[in-house]
Design a protein around this motif. Structure first.
Motif, PDB file in Angstrom:
ATOM      1  N   PHE A 127       0.735  -1.300   0.292  1.00  0.00           N
ATOM      2  CA  PHE A 127      -0.136  -0.019   0.027  1.00  0.00           C
ATOM      3  C   PHE A 127       1.019   1.591  -0.347  1.00  0.00           C
ATOM      4  O   PHE A 127       1.740   1.350   0.863  1.00  0.00           O
ATOM      5  CB  PHE A 127      -0.876   0.144   1.272  1.00  0.00           C
ATOM      6  CG  PHE A 127      -1.876  -1.276   1.484  1.00  0.00           C
ATOM      7  CD1 PHE A 127      -2.586  -0.623   0.610  1.00  0.00           C
ATOM      8  CD2 PHE A 127      -1.711  -2.009   2.414  1.00  0.00           C
ATOM      9  CE1 PHE A 127      -3.636  -2.002   0.411  1.00  0.00           C
ATOM     10  CE2 PHE A 127      -2.551  -3.349   1.852  1.00  0.00           C
ATOM     11  CZ  PHE A 127      -4.181  -3.241   1.347  1.00  0.00           C
ATOM     12  N   GLY A 128       0.848   1.978  -0.956  1.00  0.00           N
ATOM     13  CA  GLY A 128       0.949   3.111  -0.846  1.00  0.00           C
ATOM     14  C   GLY A 128       2.902   3.695  -1.127  1.00  0.00           C
ATOM     15  O   GLY A 128       3.079   4.987  -0.873  1.00  0.00           O
ATOM     16  N   LYS A 129       2.856   2.632  -1.655  1.00  0.00           N
ATOM     17  CA  LYS A 129       4.194   3.292  -2.813  1.00  0.00           C
ATOM     18  C   LYS A 129       4.540   3.413  -3.993  1.00  0.00           C
ATOM     19  O   LYS A 129       3.477   3.751  -4.699  1.00  0.00           O
ATOM     20  CB  LYS A 129       5.172   1.186  -2.780  1.00  0.00           C
ATOM     21  CG  LYS A 129       6.582   1.556  -2.782  1.00  0.00           C
ATOM     22  CD  LYS A 129       7.475   0.523  -3.140  1.00  0.00           C
ATOM     23  CE  LYS A 129       8.602   0.690  -3.588  1.00  0.00           C
ATOM     24  NZ  LYS A 129       9.477  -1.430  -3.536  1.00  0.00           N
ATOM     25  N   PHE A 130       5.443   4.625  -4.074  1.00  0.00           N
ATOM     26  CA  PHE A 130       5.618   5.894  -4.709  1.00  0.00           C
ATOM     27  C   PHE A 130       6.785   5.019  -5.979  1.00  0.00           C
ATOM     28  O   PHE A 130       7.863   5.230  -5.412  1.00  0.00           O
ATOM     29  CB  PHE A 130       5.973   7.192  -4.153  1.00  0.00           C
ATOM     30  CG  PHE A 130       4.878   7.756  -4.459  1.00  0.00           C
ATOM     31  CD1 PHE A 130       3.926   8.710  -4.531  1.00  0.00           C
ATOM     32  CD2 PHE A 130       3.611   7.650  -2.697  1.00  0.00           C
ATOM     33  CE1 PHE A 130       2.791   9.739  -3.954  1.00  0.00           C
ATOM     34  CE2 PHE A 130       3.058   7.981  -1.358  1.00  0.00           C
ATOM     35  CZ  PHE A 130       2.268   9.249  -2.340  1.00  0.00           C
ATOM     36  N   GLU A 131       5.758   3.785  -6.987  1.00  0.00           N
ATOM     37  CA  GLU A 131       6.964   4.150  -7.858  1.00  0.00           C
ATOM     38  C   GLU A 131       7.388   5.525  -8.931  1.00  0.00           C
ATOM     39  O   GLU A 131       6.547   5.990  -8.727  1.00  0.00           O
ATOM     40  CB  GLU A 131       6.414   2.835  -8.125  1.00  0.00           C
ATOM     41  CG  GLU A 131       6.064   1.476  -7.334  1.00  0.00           C
ATOM     42  CD  GLU A 131       5.347  -0.010  -8.447  1.00  0.00           C
ATOM     43  OE1 GLU A 131       4.960   0.631  -9.559  1.00  0.00           O
ATOM     44  OE2 GLU A 131       4.965  -1.121  -7.981  1.00  0.00           O
ATOM     45  N   ASP A 132       9.097   4.909  -9.423  1.00  0.00           N
ATOM     46  CA  ASP A 132       9.196   5.468 -10.673  1.00  0.00           C
ATOM     47  C   ASP A 132       7.910   6.221 -11.686  1.00  0.00           C
ATOM     48  O   ASP A 132       7.793   7.594 -11.723  1.00  0.00           O
ATOM     49  CB  ASP A 132       9.894   5.340 -10.935  1.00  0.00           C
ATOM     50  CG  ASP A 132      11.601   4.959  -9.965  1.00  0.00           C
ATOM     51  OD1 ASP A 132      11.184   5.659  -9.233  1.00  0.00           O
ATOM     52  OD2 ASP A 132      12.442   4.973 -10.808  1.00  0.00           O
ATOM     53  N   ILE A 133       7.233   5.120 -11.729  1.00  0.00           N
ATOM     54  CA  ILE A 133       6.361   5.013 -13.271  1.00  0.00           C
ATOM     55  C   ILE A 133       5.349   6.360 -12.678  1.00  0.00           C
ATOM     56  O   ILE A 133       3.744   6.006 -13.489  1.00  0.00           O
ATOM     57  CB  ILE A 133       5.966   4.313 -13.851  1.00  0.00           C
ATOM     58  CG1 ILE A 133       5.524   4.084 -14.667  1.00  0.00           C
ATOM     59  CG2 ILE A 133       5.448   3.716 -13.184  1.00  0.00           C
ATOM     60  CD1 ILE A 133       5.900   3.702 -15.992  1.00  0.00           C
TER      61      ILE A 133
ATOM     62  N   ASN B 114      11.827   4.733   1.493  1.00  0.00           N
ATOM     63  CA  ASN B 114      11.677   3.979   0.960  1.00  0.00           C
ATOM     64  C   ASN B 114      10.072   4.002   0.085  1.00  0.00           C
ATOM     65  O   ASN B 114       9.549   2.896  -0.253  1.00  0.00           O
ATOM     66  CB  ASN B 114      11.337   2.772   2.041  1.00  0.00           C
ATOM     67  CG  ASN B 114      10.252   3.358   3.308  1.00  0.00           C
ATOM     68  OD1 ASN B 114       9.803   4.709   2.989  1.00  0.00           O
ATOM     69  ND2 ASN B 114       9.360   2.879   4.045  1.00  0.00           N
ATOM     70  N   ARG B 115      10.079   4.992  -0.283  1.00  0.00           N
ATOM     71  CA  ARG B 115       9.108   5.627  -1.570  1.00  0.00           C
ATOM     72  C   ARG B 115       7.789   6.067  -0.294  1.00  0.00           C
ATOM     73  O   ARG B 115       5.948   4.699  -1.920  1.00  0.00           O
ATOM     74  CB  ARG B 115       8.815   4.589  -2.475  1.00  0.00           C
ATOM     75  CG  ARG B 115      10.316   4.610  -2.870  1.00  0.00           C
ATOM     76  CD  ARG B 115      10.681   5.985  -3.735  1.00  0.00           C
ATOM     77  NE  ARG B 115      11.967   6.292  -4.147  1.00  0.00           N
ATOM     78  CZ  ARG B 115      12.118   6.259  -5.353  1.00  0.00           C
ATOM     79  NH1 ARG B 115      10.704   5.661  -6.565  1.00  0.00           N
ATOM     80  NH2 ARG B 115      13.451   6.351  -6.277  1.00  0.00           N
ATOM     81  N   LYS B 116       7.368   5.735   1.036  1.00  0.00           N
ATOM     82  CA  LYS B 116       6.568   6.209   1.548  1.00  0.00           C
ATOM     83  C   LYS B 116       5.403   7.453   1.256  1.00  0.00           C
ATOM     84  O   LYS B 116       6.914   8.177   2.143  1.00  0.00           O
ATOM     85  CB  LYS B 116       6.582   5.065   2.290  1.00  0.00           C
ATOM     86  CG  LYS B 116       6.250   3.135   2.254  1.00  0.00           C
ATOM     87  CD  LYS B 116       5.082   2.515   1.407  1.00  0.00           C
ATOM     88  CE  LYS B 116       5.265   1.663   1.112  1.00  0.00           C
ATOM     89  NZ  LYS B 116       4.596   0.725   2.339  1.00  0.00           N
ATOM     90  N   ALA B 117       4.335   7.890   1.963  1.00  0.00           N
ATOM     91  CA  ALA B 117       3.789   8.921   2.377  1.00  0.00           C
ATOM     92  C   ALA B 117       4.508   9.421   3.277  1.00  0.00           C
ATOM     93  O   ALA B 117       4.767   8.170   4.335  1.00  0.00           O
ATOM     94  CB  ALA B 117       2.424   9.347   1.708  1.00  0.00           C
ATOM     95  N   THR B 118       4.712  10.450   3.624  1.00  0.00           N
ATOM     96  CA  THR B 118       5.359  10.983   4.559  1.00  0.00           C
ATOM     97  C   THR B 118       4.240  12.147   5.059  1.00  0.00           C
ATOM     98  O   THR B 118       2.779  12.312   4.770  1.00  0.00           O
ATOM     99  CB  THR B 118       6.927  12.154   5.196  1.00  0.00           C
ATOM    100  OG1 THR B 118       6.617  13.623   3.984  1.00  0.00           O
ATOM    101  CG2 THR B 118       7.580  11.258   4.564  1.00  0.00           C
TER     102      THR B 118
END
Length: 728
Positions: A602-608, A650-654
């Motif tokens: 859930f909630g990972k911000f991938e490059d694409i 780790n590409r998750k929202a802060t």
């Protein structure tokens, strides 16, 4: 009733994602003929026809990357070793079995492929696949110009079915349980006289089948299973699951739980709990067991957790232990210390007890009564919720079903004989149903006059004497199917349409399935079976629950259908109520954890992630046009958000990004200032979780005006209100 099927865009997207993998396939005309005409996408074998996949791995990789980009998935740089395999992720209840049957037909239509194998991990799922084949056949024939296709379940006693499969020029689909060929001593791998000394596996190998692997996390989760699958000599495999544990294969399509919910493709989940949440204001205490050898007792309590009022936990205590100190919660001060522990006497567990210095004793006997009352309350609440939904949904032509999972079949009924003595659960159900259905609220319900004994029944394994028995479950909670289980699964599948159809004497709908509205099961229905009109699910268990929360809700996530077999979308109709024997907070937290443990990120911000954002660009001649952000631009934007503290390493929202979304404003560089709205929109969606509603009665609470006007309260409010944020 016949269930109708709609053209759903998300299902078509999933089909296209699979067929586009073969975009570089060269369609060849073969000189080999069986029925006097040329066949496309096929090769000649010793027995008949096989798939002729001619696309190179490099070309396939290019096609796969294009598919992934189109679906906003990070493109892979290589395909997996061996034969190509691809993951397709579809949330439970969104029709993955329907999708892969349609994919098979589309692959034949576009490329001429004819040989397919569907691999399943269990008898329950196999029967579900067989049922989908049966109820979709007419629909697919109408969609594919009367295409001739056959699906059969592999039976070791009918080896010639495999010969016909290999020889036929039509679309052939073999459905097989992985247990039928994951060992060398199975008949599937042994020479057979009916096949001129060949083993069934040898005929399948010649066809270069395209594999459909259903629930791969259970189907090919061992080295033996993987080796057996390779032995089939497949061309390609498509792996369908809601949760892929093995992510080494390229993901080409994803419809996750959040996306399915946001698009209202599944039911909304509501939890109705008989237990209060841990709010830190009331002590929870439960005697689990005692140990005479160690002179200890195991208690269920709330225990301190940083950042929370408390969480349910188990502690082991001995004589002299202080409960408040053990739990680190002051709400247990009243209990004092453990004064004494009574252990099991005369093989009677009810004699166990724990005595405290400043509080009443905790006994197993009184707790057993408390447990029985709790289960009876679950049954009562399930019935009332069911009847209330019937008041609303029956006029819309929707039959309402409820499903009970139980830990012991004997507690419901001993045998399939309708006159068999009911167990305690069965008795409680009939008593509560008779009491509730007699209320004036339900006097106009269409099925009010159906006798109580005919509105409920169990789907359990039955032995040769007709006696119900518990289904066997392995240490992982998976069904261990026996011959008795197989007949149960067949009965369940055959009754699917009957269960959806109103009892109606004028129309001749008078079968037991038409009258049935409350279904009881041990564990047979935890996989492979679902019903779109299951609106309530309750679990009555005393020991550790082997059925996961995802398995429970999966039985009723599908969108409801009416008496015409048509889907009826919308959350105003589609609400699945879980009658939990735990708090709402614990159920919601544990369900979320199950998703994450199963591999759902859930909630990972991938490059694409931002490539779906459109921006306006101006050409040299001054004309404007729109285009999507490129992969490079999206990657740059993600890195910018990481550097600015909106996204963690780790590409998750802060919390900074959460606040920005809440305020609907975010600071971006000049290069991306024009796409601020798109960044906020996608970020908000990406931070979503599986929404789980609490089933709470709405109460009008009168304002205490004297308190509001109190100067002390106003002083406190003026002090804290500037630090308070209302989140809708």
């Amino acid at each position: 009733m016949k269930i109708k099927f709609d053209q759903l865009s998300y299902q078509d997207d999933a089909v296209k994602s699979a067929t586009d993998v073969f975009n570089a396939q060269e369609i060849k005309y073969n000189n080999f003929t069986v029925l006097g005409h040329e066949l496309l996408g096929s090769i000649q074998t010793e027995v008949g026809l096989g798939n002729g996949v001619s696309v190179s791995k490099d070309s396939m990789l290019t096609s796969v990357q294009s598919v992934q980009f189109e679906n906003s998935l990070t493109p892979v740089t290589t395909l997996n070793p061996g034969f190509p395999q691809f993951n397709i992720e579809m949330e439970t209840g969104t029709g993955k079995t329907f999708v892969y049957f349609k994919t098979i037909l589309e692959l034949n239509k576009k490329y001429g492929f004819t040989k397919f194998v569907i691999l399943v991990p269990s008898v329950a799922i196999l029967e579900g696949v067989r049922k989908t084949y049966e109820i979709t056949k007419d629909f697919f024939k109408s969609q594919y110009d009367g295409a001739v296709y056959k699906a059969f379940v592999y039976n070791s006693d009918k080896p010639y079915d495999v010969h016909n499969y290999a020889a036929s020029s039509n679309i052939e689909i073999m459905i097989i349980n992985i247990q039928k060929f994951n060992r060398d001593d199975t008949k599937f791998k042994q020479p057979n006289e009916d096949l001129q000394g060949a083993a069934p596996v040898e005929l399948v190998q010649q066809t270069n089948p395209i594999l459909i692997i259903d629930e791969p996390q259970s189907t090919d989760n061992t080295d033996n299973a993987k080796a057996a699958i390779r032995e089939l000599n497949p061309s390609v495999a498509f792996r369908y699951s809601a949760t892929h544990r093995d992510r080494s294969y390229p993901l080409i399509y994803r419809l996750g739980p959040v996306e399915a919910y946001d698009q209202e493709l599944v039911k909304q989940i509501v939890v109705s709990s008989i237990e209060a949440d841990a709010d830190g204001n009331e002590a929870y205490m439960r005697l689990i067991s005692t140990d005479a050898k160690k002179q200890t007792a195991k208690l269920g309590v709330y225990k301190f957790k940083k950042g929370a009022a408390g969480e349910q936990a188990e502690i082991t205590v001995k004589k002299g232990d202080n409960i408040a100190i053990k739990t680190k919660l002051s709400i247990y001060d009243d209990y004092g210390d453990v004064q004494d522990i009574d252990f099991t006497r005369d093989d009677d567990p009810s004699t166990q007890a724990v005595h405290f210095t400043t509080h009443g004793s905790l006994t197993m006997a009184s707790q057993n009564i408390q447990d029985q009352n709790a289960k009876r309350l679950q049954i009562r609440n399930t019935i009332r919720t069911h009847l209330n939904k019937e008041l609303y949904l029956n006029p819309k032509g929707i039959k309402v079903l409820s499903l009970f999972f139980i830990d012991e079949v004997a507690k419901y009924r001993a045998s399939q004989d309708e006159d068999a003595v009911l167990g305690e659960y069965g008795r409680w159900f009939e008593e509560e149903y008779d009491r509730l259905i007699a209320e004036d609220t339900y006097k106009n319900l269409r099925d009010r006059d159906v006798p109580v004994r005919e509105v409920h029944n169990g789907y359990f394994s039955v032995d040769k004497t007709g006696t119900f028995k518990n289904s066997k479950v392995d240490k992982f909670g998976n069904n261990k199917a026996t011959k008795d289980d197989e007949s149960t699964f067949e009965t369940i599948m055959k009754n699917k349409e009957g269960l959806l159809t109103f009892y109606d004497e004028e129309k001749g709908n008078t079968s037991n399935a038409n009258k049935l509205r409350f279904i009881w099961s041990h564990s047979a229905l935890k996989e492979g079976w679902d019903n779109p009109n299951v609106f309530q699910i309750a679990t009555l268990v005393e020991t550790k629950d082997t059925i996961t929360k995802r398995q429970k809700i999966g039985r009723g996530l599908r969108i409801a259908v009416n008496q015409d077999g048509q889907r009826v979308p919308g959350f105003d109709v589609n609400t699945l109520t879980v009658m939990a024997n735990e708090s709402y907070e614990k159920f919601a937290t544990d369900l979320q954890k199950e998703y994450e443990d199963a591999g759902v990120e859930f909630g990972k911000f991938e490059d694409i992630i931002f490539t779906k954002i459109e921006r306006t660009v101006m050409a040299e001649d001054g004309t404007e046009s729109t285009r999507h952000l490129t992969v490079d631009e999206s990657t740059q934007l993600v890195n910018e958000l990481v550097d600015a503290g909106y996204i963690s390493s780790n590409r998750k929202a802060t919390s900074k990004l959460q606040e920005a979304v809440q305020r609907q404003t975010i600071e971006l560089s000049d290069e991306f200032s024009d796409v601020e709205a798109g960044v906020l929109r996608i970020s908000e969606h990406n931070m979503g979780r599986v929404p789980i509603r609490r089933d709470m009665p709405i109460k009008n609470v009168p304002a205490k005006l004297d308190l509001i006007k109190d100067p002390n309260f106003l002083d406190l409010w003026n002090h804290i209100n500037k630090k308070t944020t209302y989140v809708k």
